[in-house]
Design an enzyme around this catalytic site. Structure first.
Site, PDB file in Angstrom:
ATOM      1  N   ASP A  69      40.067 -14.718  18.260  1.00  0.00           N
ATOM      2  CA  ASP A  69      41.312 -14.107  17.801  1.00  0.00           C
ATOM      3  C   ASP A  69      41.265 -12.581  17.862  1.00  0.00           C
ATOM      4  O   ASP A  69      42.269 -11.938  18.182  1.00  0.00           O
ATOM      5  CB  ASP A  69      41.624 -14.556  16.371  1.00  0.00           C
ATOM      6  N   GLY A  70      40.119 -11.992  17.539  1.00  0.00           N
ATOM      7  CA  GLY A  70      40.013 -10.531  17.610  1.00  0.00           C
ATOM      8  C   GLY A  70      40.220 -10.015  19.017  1.00  0.00           C
ATOM      9  O   GLY A  70      40.861  -8.973  19.229  1.00  0.00           O
ATOM     10  N   ASN A 139      48.521  -8.600  12.622  1.00  0.00           N
ATOM     11  CA  ASN A 139      48.084  -9.316  11.423  1.00  0.00           C
ATOM     12  C   ASN A 139      48.389  -8.568  10.133  1.00  0.00           C
ATOM     13  O   ASN A 139      49.151  -9.042   9.303  1.00  0.00           O
ATOM     14  CB  ASN A 139      46.582  -9.599  11.477  1.00  0.00           C
ATOM     15  N   ASP A 168      40.705  -2.232  -5.558  1.00  0.00           N
ATOM     16  CA  ASP A 168      40.075  -2.091  -4.244  1.00  0.00           C
ATOM     17  C   ASP A 168      41.077  -1.746  -3.147  1.00  0.00           C
ATOM     18  O   ASP A 168      40.682  -1.249  -2.099  1.00  0.00           O
ATOM     19  CB  ASP A 168      39.339  -3.373  -3.870  1.00  0.00           C
ATOM     20  N   ALA A 180      44.935 -14.756   7.255  1.00  0.00           N
ATOM     21  CA  ALA A 180      43.700 -14.024   7.506  1.00  0.00           C
ATOM     22  C   ALA A 180      43.189 -13.379   6.213  1.00  0.00           C
ATOM     23  O   ALA A 180      42.983 -14.054   5.210  1.00  0.00           O
ATOM     24  CB  ALA A 180      43.936 -12.997   8.618  1.00  0.00           C
ATOM     25  N   TYR A 181      43.019 -12.076   6.206  1.00  0.00           N
ATOM     26  CA  TYR A 181      42.461 -11.351   5.057  1.00  0.00           C
ATOM     27  C   TYR A 181      43.279 -11.595   3.793  1.00  0.00           C
ATOM     28  O   TYR A 181      42.739 -11.786   2.693  1.00  0.00           O
ATOM     29  CB  TYR A 181      42.415  -9.866   5.413  1.00  0.00           C
ATOM     30  N   SER A 182      44.591 -11.631   3.925  1.00  0.00           N
ATOM     31  CA  SER A 182      45.457 -11.817   2.764  1.00  0.00           C
ATOM     32  C   SER A 182      45.172 -13.144   2.069  1.00  0.00           C
ATOM     33  O   SER A 182      45.066 -13.204   0.836  1.00  0.00           O
ATOM     34  CB  SER A 182      46.928 -11.746   3.200  1.00  0.00           C
TER      35      SER A 182
END
Length: 300
Positions: A69-70, A139, A168, A180-182
């Site tokens: 994906d990256g 993203n 943070d 993803a990160y979320s």
């Protein structure tokens, strides 16, 4: 390049370290059989793997990302100026953006040549830093503290203050980026094509601000108040040299295009296949008992 158009060349974007020998061999044989030149498109921050002559993307190129994906995100960024579709090839596990495993690339290439593919139009997050050049993300956009201490972020939606958070940082994600990160930070999932953004606080130190789903028609303003250690801005997982303290974010519909095959649905089935969504252990244990009972009956 559109579905009924034959590619003029093959433009490669490559993962910096994954094994790509087998799909690259398949691609070279296919391109040679059809008289297509292969060029290598270097990307920012990527390690050079010059398996073909370097080139600049041109209209009509077939852009192929070999990696994960990256790698596809890097290819989409390179392809965006020409609105070129990207074929993501998974050299590893199939992700959210890759359309085919490397071991089935030959079949996918023939489908592309025959026009048997679907253009999957994806929105992007338009990022407007005050006093700096615009950026965009497929993203997510992330403000994250640097080193020790906290970063303070004021988040407003269409000039309505949502929260002043110390912690943070903050993630603002597209529907695609919501998985993803979320999601890892506790944010909600948005089904494909949901016209919305997600704002997810990162390790908020006190207070109360659950992740917020924002309609696509709204604008999100992020004002940063850094601690002595400063902060970083990450766009699609890459740190950008931005020190701006005021950002305006909005959804830019149909910014980039992926090649895909078959019905995409809402993207939920793919999340289950990748084990990002898993059933309750009690349900899985029940299924296992039922399977054992069925095998026992069959053996009798």
């Amino acid at each position: 390049m559109v579905a009924d158009q034959q590619p003029a060349r093959v433009a490669l974007v490559l993962h910096p370290t994954r094994t790509i020998a087998a799909p690259l061999d398949t691609l070279e044989r296919w391109a040679g059989a059809h008289g297509l030149e292969i060029v290598y498109i270097p990307t920012d921050g990527g390690r050079d793997r010059e398996v073909a002559p370097r080139g600049e993307l041109e209209p009509g190129d077939l852009v192929i990302a070999l990696g994960g994906d990256g790698t596809v995100l890097s290819a989409l960024r390179a392809a965006a100026p020409h609105d070129a579709p990207v074929l993501g090839v998974a050299c590893g596990s199939l992700g959210a953006l890759t359309a085919v495993h490397a071991d089935r690339l030959d079949e996918a290439l023939e489908r592309v040549r025959g026009g048997d593919w679907t253009a999957r139009r994806l929105p992007a997050l338009a990022i407007d830093p005050a006093g700096a050049g615009d950026e965009w993300a497929v993203n997510d956009f992330v403000v994250v503290r640097r080193g020790a201490g906290q970063v303070v972020v004021d988040v407003s939606v269409d000039d309505e203050l949502y929260v002043r958070l110390a912690g943070d940082g903050l993630i603002v994600a597209t529907p695609l980026g919501s998985s993803a990160y979320s999601m890892a930070a506790g944010g909600p999932l948005l089904a494909s094509d949901t016209p919305a953004l997600v704002c997810t606080p990162l390790a908020m130190h006190g207070g109360s601000a659950p992740p917020l789903v924002v309609p696509a028609t709204a604008n999100v303003r992020v004002e940063v108040h850094p601690s002595f250690a400063g902060f970083d801005i990450e766009i699609d997982g890459h740190t950008y040299p931005l020190e701006v303290l005021d950002y305006r974010l909005s959804l830019n519909q149909e910014k980039v295009t992926l090649m895909s095959f078959g019905d995409l649905g809402l993207g939920i089935e793919g999340l289950r296949e990748r084990r990002l969504i898993t059933d309750s252990p009690r349900i899985l244990a029940r299924d296992e008992r039922s399977a054992r009972a069925a095998r026992s009956t069959y053996e009798q």
